[in-house]
Write a protein that holds these residues in place. Structure first.
Motif: not given
Lengths: 318, 80
Positions: A242-258
């Motif tokens: 997660g450290v080098p990866l940056y995304s807005n918190a909203t963009g993380v949601v679908p990844i969490a879902e999957a």
């Protein structure tokens, strides 16, 4: 509704097989992109109409001069409610320091703000449900509190660039309010265009990653290798990714879902989400203008440890 | 000639704000000069903590986010 739309496009229009990897991935992509964008537009417009967005200047005025524990709680709650672009980190940091707000409290604010905001909360709840969203918010607030308090123990003042102490903040003129329905609508619509324009690409990337994972990664492999019981090192690995990866918190949601859908441990998913949203190299580099590397290293270290502990805790509990 | 300052340390939103101001000023044929302020001490001097900020003739009119075209038109209308 979004599922029906995705059914219609992926299976009827494109003629994909629901049981195939491509079909599952495309279905996931269409459903999540439409659902998340609709939620985004709705929630940002509603917030814009209410004009409930707090400015950092007002946060500073609430927090300054309060006892340490209260200042920290206020900073975290206001941080969660205040959206700010990471490019504002530096003036925000200086403004807090200049107002005599302790550095540890400022760090609590900087941790809470990117991790939790009303937009991400609504999208998260719409996609993975209220219970897990409440858990994410509660954990995020706790990490911000403890993280800032731990930072303070290391006396980070000594790593602040000396010129920061000499900067003088002026008093900005009060901003004109928005009056009338028409003006409110224009303001709210402007907010939608502005914020969606800034974060839509994170959403698309996030959904695409989630869709590939959802379609192509077999659940048996996930359970055998990525579940909390299979391997405790999965959690620190998730934080490190997660450290080098940056995304807005909203963009993380679908990844969490999957990930959750395939049986990745809840703690692992929480740790990954927090790490992607709150720990980012670009923001660190921006903050480098005002604090030196040891403080940045400490900031990253404290958060990485906190996220790992959160991950292990929830993997053990669930 | 009115001076409009855009406060911000070179982020994308700050550039968009300056561009939008210049474009609308040209459309309205307003007599303004748009200046980008990137120096931190000067930004802080206006008491602005969320960038981009907009200062018209030394008065802070906006902070935190790209102002909408409608808002900008309102400012420019007040000036002329």
């Amino acid at each position: 509704m979004f599922e029906a739309l995705a059914d219609a496009i992926a299976f009827d229009l494109f003629g994909l097989d629901p049981a195939s990897a491509v079909g599952a991935a495309v279905h996931f992509f269409i459903q999540d992109v439409t659902k998340i964008l609709a939620l985004l537009v709705g929630v940002i417009y509603a917030m814009g109409l209410l004009r409930a967005l707090l400015s950092p200047e007002r946060v500073r005025d609430y927090v300054r001069g309060k006892p340490r524990w209260l200042a920290r709680i206020l900073a975290i709650l206001l941080g969660a409610l205040t959206p700010f672009c990471s490019c504002s980190s530096v003036p925000l940091f200086v403004g807090f320091v200049e107002a005599g707000i302790p550095l540890g409290v400022t760090f609590s604010f900087l941790i809470a703000s990117p991790m939790i905001n009303e937009v991400a909360v609504v999208v998260l709840a719409g996609v993975i449900g209220w219970q897990l969203t409440a858990l994410y918010v509660a954990t995020g607030l706790t990490v911000a509190y403890v993280g800032g308090a731990v930072m303070e123990r290391f006396r980070p003042e000594r790593w602040v660039e000396p010129y920061v102490w000499d900067l003088q903040a002026g008093v900005g003129a009060p901003r004109p309010g928005v009056k009338g329905l028409r003006a409110r609508h224009d303001f709210a619509w402007g907010e939608v265009r502005e914020i969606v324009g800034r974060i839509w690409k994170w959403v698309i990337i996030g959904v695409a990653v989630g869709a590939v994972f959802h379609g192509f990664v077999p659940a048996e492999w996930v359970v055998a290798n990525l579940s909390g019981d299979a391997n405790p090192l999965v959690v620190p690995a998730a934080v490190a990714i997660g450290v080098p990866l940056y995304s807005n918190a909203t963009g993380v949601v679908p990844i969490a879902e999957a990930l959750l859908g395939k049986g990745v441990g809840l703690g692992t998913v929480l740790a990954l989400m927090m790490s992607i949203a709150a720990l980012s190299l670009p923001e660190m580099l921006i903050l480098r203008k005002v604090i030196r590397w040891p403080a940045l290293g400490l900031f990253a270290g404290v958060l990485a440890v906190a996220f790992t502990l959160v991950g292990w805790l929830f993997n053990a509990l669930s | 000639m009115h001076v409009i300052k855009v406060l911000g340390s070179g982020c994308a939103s700050c550039k968009r704000t300056a561009e939008r101001l210049e474009k609308i000023a040209r459309e309205l044929d307003a007599s303004v000069e748009v200046v980008k302020v990137e120096e931190l001490s000067e930004i802080m001097g206006y008491g602005v903590m969320a960038t981009p900020g907009v200062v018209i003739d030394e008065r802070v009119v906006h902070a935190g986010g790209v102002p909408s075209a409608l808002t900008i038109r309102g400012w420019l209308a007040e000036l002329s």
